[in-house]
Design a protein around this motif. Structure first.
Motif, PDB file in Angstrom:
ATOM      1  N   SER A 197       0.835  -1.194   0.000  1.00  0.00           N
ATOM      2  CA  SER A 197       0.000   0.000   0.000  1.00  0.00           C
ATOM      3  C   SER A 197       0.867   1.239   0.000  1.00  0.00           C
ATOM      4  O   SER A 197       1.705   1.438   0.876  1.00  0.00           O
ATOM      5  N   ASN A 198       0.673   2.056  -0.985  1.00  0.00           N
ATOM      6  CA  ASN A 198       1.403   3.308  -1.102  1.00  0.00           C
ATOM      7  C   ASN A 198       1.169   4.181   0.118  1.00  0.00           C
ATOM      8  O   ASN A 198       2.074   4.819   0.631  1.00  0.00           O
ATOM      9  N   ARG A 199      -0.093   4.171   0.569  1.00  0.00           N
ATOM     10  CA  ARG A 199      -0.447   4.983   1.729  1.00  0.00           C
ATOM     11  C   ARG A 199       0.354   4.614   2.959  1.00  0.00           C
ATOM     12  O   ARG A 199       0.804   5.475   3.694  1.00  0.00           O
ATOM     13  N   PHE A 200       0.515   3.299   3.191  1.00  0.00           N
ATOM     14  CA  PHE A 200       1.238   2.849   4.376  1.00  0.00           C
ATOM     15  C   PHE A 200       2.659   3.392   4.366  1.00  0.00           C
ATOM     16  O   PHE A 200       3.152   3.935   5.354  1.00  0.00           O
ATOM     17  N   TRP A 201       3.313   3.302   3.211  1.00  0.00           N
ATOM     18  CA  TRP A 201       4.705   3.756   3.151  1.00  0.00           C
ATOM     19  C   TRP A 201       4.805   5.262   3.220  1.00  0.00           C
ATOM     20  O   TRP A 201       5.760   5.812   3.765  1.00  0.00           O
ATOM     21  N   ARG A 202       3.779   5.919   2.664  1.00  0.00           N
ATOM     22  CA  ARG A 202       3.820   7.377   2.748  1.00  0.00           C
ATOM     23  C   ARG A 202       3.691   7.817   4.199  1.00  0.00           C
ATOM     24  O   ARG A 202       4.415   8.681   4.675  1.00  0.00           O
ATOM     25  N   ARG A 203       2.767   7.188   4.918  1.00  0.00           N
ATOM     26  CA  ARG A 203       2.613   7.547   6.326  1.00  0.00           C
ATOM     27  C   ARG A 203       3.873   7.231   7.105  1.00  0.00           C
ATOM     28  O   ARG A 203       4.312   7.999   7.961  1.00  0.00           O
ATOM     29  N   SER A 204       4.472   6.063   6.821  1.00  0.00           N
ATOM     30  CA  SER A 204       5.685   5.695   7.545  1.00  0.00           C
ATOM     31  C   SER A 204       6.797   6.684   7.275  1.00  0.00           C
ATOM     32  O   SER A 204       7.499   7.118   8.193  1.00  0.00           O
ATOM     33  N   ALA A 205       6.963   7.049   6.002  1.00  0.00           N
ATOM     34  CA  ALA A 205       8.033   7.986   5.661  1.00  0.00           C
ATOM     35  C   ALA A 205       7.818   9.311   6.373  1.00  0.00           C
ATOM     36  O   ALA A 205       8.742   9.901   6.928  1.00  0.00           O
ATOM     37  N   THR A 206       6.558   9.759   6.393  1.00  0.00           N
ATOM     38  CA  THR A 206       6.271  11.021   7.058  1.00  0.00           C
ATOM     39  C   THR A 206       6.576  10.915   8.545  1.00  0.00           C
ATOM     40  O   THR A 206       7.192  11.798   9.139  1.00  0.00           O
ATOM     41  N   TRP A 207       6.147   9.834   9.143  1.00  0.00           N
ATOM     42  CA  TRP A 207       6.397   9.634  10.569  1.00  0.00           C
ATOM     43  C   TRP A 207       7.899   9.633  10.870  1.00  0.00           C
ATOM     44  O   TRP A 207       8.370  10.360  11.745  1.00  0.00           O
ATOM     45  N   VAL A 208       8.650   8.819  10.135  1.00  0.00           N
ATOM     46  CA  VAL A 208      10.078   8.684  10.404  1.00  0.00           C
ATOM     47  C   VAL A 208      10.778  10.033  10.239  1.00  0.00           C
ATOM     48  O   VAL A 208      11.553  10.464  11.098  1.00  0.00           O
ATOM     49  N   THR A 209      10.461  10.724   9.146  1.00  0.00           N
ATOM     50  CA  THR A 209      11.093  12.019   8.902  1.00  0.00           C
ATOM     51  C   THR A 209      10.724  13.003  10.003  1.00  0.00           C
ATOM     52  O   THR A 209      11.588  13.686  10.556  1.00  0.00           O
TER      53      THR A 209
END
Lengths: 476, 229, 54, 110
Positions: free
Chosen positions: B10-22
């Motif tokens: 899911s693109n959404r999952f990775w987008r949220r993760s990237a945002t969180w990590v950053t």
């Protein structure tokens, strides 16, 4: 492909690329002067001293990469968003202002060089801080121009398509521009000075620029390999997570010895040890794509661009990963900090991570401008890529030999004193390393000649195929 | 499409993760920066009177002797300002007592000292020192590291002929080719007498900054690292 | 167990720096653990199917 | 802190540089062999090379810890990280496989 008709923004991109490639030449030229001075210290002494040659070498590098980066964005922006860039007139004016400012700064660097120890020098001649020597007035000018650029990107994406690549780019560019502000003030406290200075240098080179490269690399993969956009975009987010996750706090590896608290030892060590992990991920990804596409009959649409992208994958891994990890842990960095190690690492890492991909983007522009369906590697192109890549690698290896000698003799045996420093600099292994570096540098310069020639002519030298005849004729 | 879709693709999952990590990495960096800034604030003359250690001490340290010694408590070398004393917890620390003349005076007020190093830092930037030398280990590698330049044994040998090492360094800075010690010599950068004095003050001040033990084994010419085994 | 801080100036972060690797492991955990929550949250939403497919 | 940074004799410098370079290279070899075998570009037999590289990697990491004179505790954490790295290419491959399968069965590219 939008046919042979270019967007105005893409015409502007070509202007940016042109200035970039000229500055690339300047970078190599001043690097050559500095490399000669390591062997023959009297070369141009009092005319173009090492400090000036070296300053021009690294500033030309940063500025041409920024030019190429802005160029690449103006190239892909209308293509991705599907519309002409908003405020293209403003963008054109900004280009000329920026170029005029760069020219003035370079002339001042060359002919005024240094000033008296007063605030006016910081404002008008040089700030004297490695990589960001540009005087204060130019800093402010750069900020103004970058604001125009950001406005163009944001306004265009708002109006056009929001692709994943563009979203990542938008977020990344604002961070990239904002970080420049961290390097724009003066303080008497040198530790604080360097603390913020690293915010610009590290957070550009090891965080925001890396993510920029991942985004543009994704675009190039789509353009050359016809890679699946969904897959590319998902990977882009994973890369962002891994790069920012390790890169932002990886900043700590510059905070071991500049007067910062001791806890940075741990933060810097572990986060920067993780910095190669995204590079391994990228490597597996490219390997996977290549393996899957093989035998599917998928043709590479732009061989030189794809070849440079391959150089970027390996160069980034070797330069940033291997050469970085060799001296990043504090236990060993205590002895390598401030020797030729960072020079060895820097040469390969900058080349691998940034130079290669920017050249790749330029080939994409060459193809687009000529309106070719396919761009093949020419002979000159092969010479360029081989001479430059092998040259830089050899340069790095020779600098590594010199670096090892220096660490051993100056730091290990002579306690880092001036005497130890000069004993190390005179060591046979060190001098030979510098000699090989110069030879490799000459090879890179010859390669640069081929590169310029090839960028100018390769579109005309394509084997003409059925159906492409008219287009080729139109381009010629 | 109809079959169940994995979160992993899911693109959404990775987008949220990237945002969180950053986001969380940036927030952590900001907190760490606040803490580091507090610790790296330049100390004052009062701190020195009260014998409080600061990572970056007040510029009035130019009134004191400066040394660089191994502190077993910290586990690395530390600057010793104005002589050494025992730490209550073990090891050694600065005593802030022993003074020495710097250009004939040892009573620079905080204001005078700050003005001096202000001019010194401006000169260091205006003359582009960092594009040959390294300061705190950062810069170019064409000339020696200046982090502890004030303490370098070279100046001890030159000091008697010039009536003190500050005069020797200042003389060198005003006409480096005349005092060149190596073939790779420093050019004449037009440094004035006042600028030279200010730069020497800055070098002395910089040698009092606590750099967590960098450079290791500084000044131990014969067999540095191995000598301690 | 709890070690004294050896740094010049002691602060919250230097106290967290208890023995080797402690501070950095804490920071890594802080970054990675919530991703598990994000995973299950996304899974729940996907199963509910109230998302445009991306 | 004293436990953290010990003096390193200069005779160990070379080993440290070589070993740390090899760590990254074997890390890449492991990931590379693994992916190529999974893609069936190499015979299954080469999987031995992949896991062999990983074993060498662990040995090198342990040796690097010794050379840098790290704490026994840190040494354990390092080996723990290597176990994490054992899983890493599996995850990357798993993700790639899933995402390619999902999107490539759809009508190609918008």
């Amino acid at each position: 492909m939008q046919g042979s008709k270019l967007y105005q923004s893409q015409e502007l991109a070509i202007k940016y690329f042109t200035v970039a490639i000229i500055l690339f030449g300047a970078q190599l030229l001043f690097g050559l002067v500095a490399a000669i001075q390591f062997l023959y210290p009297n070369f141009l002494f009092n005319t173009l001293d090492f400090s000036i040659a070296r300053m021009l070498h690294i500033n030309a590098l940063v500025v041409w990469l920024l030019y190429a980066m802005i160029g690449a964005v103006y190239w892909l922006l209308p293509d991705e968003a599907g519309i002409e860039v908003v405020g293209i007139k403003l963008a054109n004016i900004a280009f000329y202002i920026l170029t005029a400012a760069v020219a003035i700064v370079v002339l001042v660097y060359l002919f005024v060089q240094i000033g008296p120890g007063k605030e006016s020098t910081i404002w008008f001649i040089t700030e004297g801080r490695e990589y960001i020597e540009a005087p204060r007035w130019a800093d402010i000018g750069i900020v103004a121009v970058v604001l125009v650029f950001l406005y163009n990107v944001y306004a265009t994406v708002m109006k056009g398509r929001h692709t994943g690549i563009l979203v990542v780019l938008m977020a990344d560019l604002i961070a990239l521009a904002g970080l420049y502000l961290a390097g724009m003030f003066y303080t008497d406290n040198i530790a604080v000075d360097q603390y913020w200075w690293w915010w610009v240098v590290h957070l550009w080179v090891e965080a925001t620029w890396e993510v920029y490269v991942a985004a543009v690399g994704g675009y190039i993969l789509i353009k050359t390999l016809n890679a699946n956009r969904k897959v590319v975009e998902m990977w882009l987010w994973i890369e962002v997570a891994m790069m920012f996750g390790s890169g932002i706090l990886g900043l700590g590896h510059h905070y071991f010895w500049i007067g910062t608290p001791e806890y940075w030892w741990e933060i810097g060590a572990l986060f920067s040890a993780l910095e190669p992990v995204p590079l391994v991920g990228l490597f597996v990804h490219v390997l996977y794509d290549w393996g899957k596409e093989r035998g599917k009959g998928n043709e590479i649409k732009n061989t030189p661009a794809f070849a440079w992208l391959t150089v970027e994958t390996f160069g980034n891994f070797l330069g940033a990963g291997v050469w970085g990890f060799m001296h990043t842990l504090p236990q060993i960095n205590l002895y390598t900090h401030g020797t030729q190690w960072p020079a060895a690492h820097g040469h390969l890492a900058f080349f691998g991570a940034y130079v290669a991909i920017m050249i790749s983007a330029m080939y994409l522009a060459v193809q687009g401008k000529a309106g070719l369906e396919r761009l093949r590697m020419t002979k000159a192109g092969w010479w360029a890529i081989s001479l430059i890549s092998v040259g830089v690698l050899l340069m790095t290896v020779s600098l590594t030999v010199a670096a090892y000698t220096q660490t051993m003799v100056e730091r290990g045996m002579h306690g880092a004193t001036w005497e130890g420093y000069f004993i190390a600099q005179a060591n046979r292994w060190f001098v030979q390393g510098m000699g090989w570096r110069l030879a490799a540098g000459l090879a890179v310069i010859v390669g640069y000649g081929f590169l310029v020639y090839d960028l100018l002519t390769c579109a005309k030298k394509q084997p003409v195929e059925e159906g492409e005849k008219e287009v080729a004729a139109a381009a010629a | 499409m109809e079959e169940k879709v994995s979160v992993w693709t899911s693109n959404r999952f990775w987008r949220r993760s990237a945002t969180w990590v950053t986001g969380v990495a940036s927030v952590l960096l900001i907190f760490l920066t606040f803490d580091s800034m507090a610790q790296m604030k330049m100390g004052s003359a009062k701190d020195i009177e009260k014998k409080i250690d600061r990572r970056i001490p007040s510029p009035v340290v130019i009134n004191y002797t400066i040394d660089y010694k191994l502190d077993p408590y910290r586990g690395h070398e530390i600057p010793i300002i104005g002589g050494e004393m025992r730490r209550p917890e073990g090891g050694i620390k600065s005593a802030y007592e022993k003074k020495e003349k710097f250009f004939g005076r040892d009573d620079y007020s905080e204001k005078e000292a700050r003005e001096l190093i202000h001019k010194g830092k401006l000169t260091i930037q205006a003359k582009n020192c960092m594009d040959c030398h390294t300061l705190l280990g950062n810069g170019a590698y064409y000339a020696p590291d200046l982090t502890k330049a004030w303490l370098d044994p070279t100046w001890e040998t030159l000091a008697p002929a010039y009536n003190g090492k500050e005069y020797a360094i200042a003389a060198f800075l005003q006409d480096p080719p005349k005092m060149a010690m190596h073939e790779r010599k420093m050019p004449n950068l037009g440094i004035t007498k006042e600028e030279a004095k200010a730069v020497v003050a800055y070098l002395k001040f910089m040698s009092a900054i606590d750099t967590n033990g960098f450079p290791r084994n500084f000044g131990k010419i014969k067999g540095a690292v191995d000598a301690r085994k | 167990m709890i070690e004294p801080c050896h740094d010049v100036v002691c602060s919250f972060w230097s106290y967290l720096n208890q023995g080797p690797m402690t501070l950095t492991i804490i920071l890594h955990t802080l970054i990675v653990l919530p991703m598990i929550w994000i995973y299950f949250d996304e899974k729940k939403r996907l199963e509910r199917g109230d998302l445009p497919n991306e | 802190m004293e436990y953290y940074i010990q003096d390193i004799p200069s005779s160990d410098f070379l080993s440290i540089f070589v070993v740390s370079a090899l760590i990254i290279l074997f890390g890449m070899a492991y990931a590379g062999f693994f992916t190529l075998v999974k893609l069936k570009l190499l015979k299954r037999f080469y999987m031995l090379f992949a896991y062999g590289s990983w074993l060498v990697l662990v040995g090198l990491m342990y040796y690097l810890g010794e050379l840098l004179r790290v704490e026994p505790y840190t040494q354990k954490v390092l080996i723990g990280a290597m176990v994490g790295y054992l899983i890493f290419p599996h995850i990357v491959y798993f993700l790639l496989d899933r995402v390619h399968n999902r999107f490539e069965r759809e009508p190609t590219k918008p």
